[in-house]
Design a protein around this motif. Structure first.
Motif, PDB file in Angstrom:
ATOM      1  N   ILE A  19      -7.311  -7.030   1.254  1.00 36.45           N
ATOM      2  CA  ILE A  19      -8.506  -6.201   1.116  1.00 36.45           C
ATOM      3  C   ILE A  19      -8.512  -5.552  -0.261  1.00 36.45           C
ATOM      4  N   PRO A  20      -9.418  -5.936  -1.154  1.00 40.58           N
ATOM      5  CA  PRO A  20      -9.586  -5.190  -2.409  1.00 40.58           C
ATOM      6  C   PRO A  20     -10.522  -4.011  -2.175  1.00 40.58           C
ATOM      7  N   ALA A  21     -10.241  -2.902  -2.820  1.00 42.27           N
ATOM      8  CA  ALA A  21     -11.077  -1.705  -2.654  1.00 42.27           C
ATOM      9  C   ALA A  21     -11.214  -1.001  -3.997  1.00 42.27           C
ATOM     10  N   ARG A  22     -12.451  -0.676  -4.361  1.00 47.79           N
ATOM     11  CA  ARG A  22     -12.691   0.082  -5.580  1.00 47.79           C
ATOM     12  C   ARG A  22     -13.783   1.120  -5.311  1.00 47.79           C
ATOM     13  N   ASP A  23     -13.445   2.368  -5.450  1.00 50.18           N
ATOM     14  CA  ASP A  23     -14.379   3.479  -5.242  1.00 50.18           C
ATOM     15  C   ASP A  23     -15.044   3.396  -3.874  1.00 50.18           C
ATOM     16  N   GLU A  24     -14.273   2.987  -2.896  1.00 52.59           N
ATOM     17  CA  GLU A  24     -14.763   2.894  -1.522  1.00 52.59           C
ATOM     18  C   GLU A  24     -14.692   4.271  -0.859  1.00 52.59           C
ATOM     19  N   SER A  25     -15.644   4.555   0.018  1.00 55.40           N
ATOM     20  CA  SER A  25     -15.580   5.771   0.821  1.00 55.40           C
ATOM     21  C   SER A  25     -14.276   5.778   1.619  1.00 55.40           C
ATOM     22  N   ARG A  45       1.089  -9.815  11.852  1.00 60.47           N
ATOM     23  CA  ARG A  45       0.142  -9.553  10.782  1.00 60.47           C
ATOM     24  C   ARG A  45       0.819  -8.799   9.644  1.00 60.47           C
ATOM     25  N   GLU A  46       0.249  -8.956   8.453  1.00 58.64           N
ATOM     26  CA  GLU A  46       0.558  -8.115   7.313  1.00 58.64           C
ATOM     27  C   GLU A  46      -0.761  -7.793   6.625  1.00 58.64           C
ATOM     28  N   ILE A  47      -0.889  -6.558   6.173  1.00 61.34           N
ATOM     29  CA  ILE A  47      -2.119  -6.082   5.552  1.00 61.34           C
ATOM     30  C   ILE A  47      -1.784  -5.549   4.167  1.00 61.34           C
ATOM     31  N   VAL A  48      -2.468  -6.085   3.152  1.00 61.17           N
ATOM     32  CA  VAL A  48      -2.293  -5.608   1.788  1.00 61.17           C
ATOM     33  C   VAL A  48      -3.641  -5.124   1.271  1.00 61.17           C
ATOM     34  N   VAL A  49      -3.688  -3.890   0.809  1.00 60.07           N
ATOM     35  CA  VAL A  49      -4.883  -3.313   0.202  1.00 60.07           C
ATOM     36  C   VAL A  49      -4.599  -3.080  -1.275  1.00 60.07           C
ATOM     37  N   VAL A  50      -5.457  -3.614  -2.135  1.00 56.27           N
ATOM     38  CA  VAL A  50      -5.349  -3.370  -3.572  1.00 56.27           C
ATOM     39  C   VAL A  50      -6.401  -2.339  -3.964  1.00 56.27           C
ATOM     40  N   ASP A  51      -5.950  -1.166  -4.370  1.00 55.67           N
ATOM     41  CA  ASP A  51      -6.838  -0.141  -4.925  1.00 55.67           C
ATOM     42  C   ASP A  51      -7.084  -0.537  -6.380  1.00 55.67           C
ATOM     43  N   ASP A  52      -8.276  -1.071  -6.628  1.00 56.81           N
ATOM     44  CA  ASP A  52      -8.561  -1.644  -7.943  1.00 56.81           C
ATOM     45  C   ASP A  52      -9.059  -0.565  -8.902  1.00 56.81           C
ATOM     46  N   CYS A  94      -9.312 -12.967   3.910  1.00 54.40           N
ATOM     47  CA  CYS A  94      -9.799 -12.075   2.862  1.00 54.40           C
ATOM     48  C   CYS A  94     -10.976 -11.280   3.407  1.00 54.40           C
ATOM     49  N   LEU A  95     -10.927  -9.950   3.223  1.00 56.26           N
ATOM     50  CA  LEU A  95     -11.940  -9.061   3.769  1.00 56.26           C
ATOM     51  C   LEU A  95     -12.421  -8.086   2.715  1.00 56.26           C
ATOM     52  N   ASP A  96     -13.692  -7.666   2.822  1.00 57.92           N
ATOM     53  CA  ASP A  96     -14.173  -6.525   2.059  1.00 57.92           C
ATOM     54  C   ASP A  96     -13.622  -5.248   2.670  1.00 57.92           C
ATOM     55  N   ALA A  97     -13.797  -4.151   1.947  1.00 54.52           N
ATOM     56  CA  ALA A  97     -13.238  -2.868   2.391  1.00 54.52           C
ATOM     57  C   ALA A  97     -14.187  -2.089   3.282  1.00 54.52           C
TER      58      ALA A  97
END
Length: 319
Positions: A19-25, A45-52, A94-97
């Motif tokens: 999950i990529p995330a940029r300026d997400e609520s 499962r494994e979950i990776v979030v990239v704060d872009d 691959c998912l949106d935030a």
């Protein structure tokens, strides 16, 4: 068939969610992660979030989430690639935030993942009351009119007809929930390492999947919700859209096709020209072309049959 809970004694399939995330609520991002937890088996499962490089750094997201922060924005495609490189599962999602999920979405999609095709779910509104589309068709735009909000290149035309339960071939992924075997992801070379900010991601990945002989399918009865916004939470400029489209065309298609499509982008603005010169497209083009199983003619005949590429005069739409 790959399943979320294999029979006793068998090794469970590990599913990697990126999950990529940029300026997400923060509330919306947390709801996405919580929804993912509640609809997926924790043991596999494994979950990776990239704060872009969000202006306000993403805070803790709870158990079972690896959070990585970029100091400088990489853009959607490169952030997805970064997250995927940090995972190890046999299945990549691959998912949106800003997503929501039906309880059975994962089971329904896993039923078809061993086909090797790239899969998308039915694209619904955030509350999942209405389906917005079942994948998309490729739509070609030959003109630039920034005042009207248009730029040249391939865009999506939503497929509105419900094809019924199961997985159905579609030209293009759409809906921000994409599943594939890791072996398929690696065969394609991964998400584009050259794209800037946002734009042409689905077009690029879908075209490469078809040309590599993998194909694209929509699992119509797997429903996920997507929070639609009229304005992105970070700036996206037409220069970025033009650049990504040109990179897509110049790295995916054969030389003759490139020569037919590129005149629609003339004149190429100064920043775009500079980015293209610095990008080094040759190495990525080699990666993409090594995966080729279909010619461009076969691709367009099967996936974009309305687009005609004559010897002279550039592309036009067959009526």
């Amino acid at each position: 068939m790959l399943v979320a809970a294999p029979p006793q004694g068998q090794t469970p399939v590990v599913i990697s969610f990126v999950i990529p995330a940029r300026d997400e609520s923060p509330h919306v991002l947390r709801a996405t992660v919580d929804g993912l937890r509640s609809t997926t088996p924790s043991a596999e499962r494994e979950i990776v979030v990239v704060d872009d490089a969000s202006l306000e750094p993403v805070g803790p997201l709870g158990r079972g989430v690896e959070l990585v922060r970029n100091a400088v924005p990489a853009g959607v495609s490169r952030a997805r690639r970064q997250a995927a490189d940090l995972t190890t599962g046999e299945v990549l999602v691959c998912l949106d935030a800003h997503m929501s999920f039906d309880a059975d979405w994962l089971t329904l999609m896993l039923e078809y993942v061993e086909s090797g095709a790239l899969l998308c779910a039915a694209y619904c509104d955030y509350d999942r009351r209405e389906v917005g589309c079942y994948g998309a068709d490729f739509r070609w735009c030959a003109g630039r009119d920034h005042a009207a909000g248009t730029s040249p290149g391939f865009g999506p035309r939503h497929r509105l007809h419900d094809p019924g339960p199961g997985a159905h071939e579609v030209p293009m992924l759409l809906g921000a929930c994409y599943m594939m075997l890791r072996s398929s992801y690696l065969a394609l070379g991964g998400f584009s390492p050259l794209f800037r900010v946002w734009g042409a991601d689905e077009q690029d990945l879908s075209a490469r999947a078809w040309i590599a002989g993998l194909g694209v399918r929509c699992v119509a009865d797997a429903r996920v919700g997507h929070l639609t916004r009229s304005v992105a939470p970070y700036p996206v400029y037409f220069d970025h859209l033009d650049y990504n489209q040109i990179v897509f065309i110049r790295t995916v298609f054969e030389r003759r096709t490139v020569e037919a499509l590129l005149p629609s982008f003339a004149p190429i603005d100064g920043p775009v020209r500079a980015w293209l010169e610095a990008a080094g497209l040759g190495a990525w083009r080699q990666v993409v072309q090594r995966a080729r199983k279909l010619t461009d003619t076969q691709f367009f005949d099967r996936v974009v049959p309305d687009l005609v590429l004559p010897d002279q005069g550039g592309p036009h739409i067959r009526h």
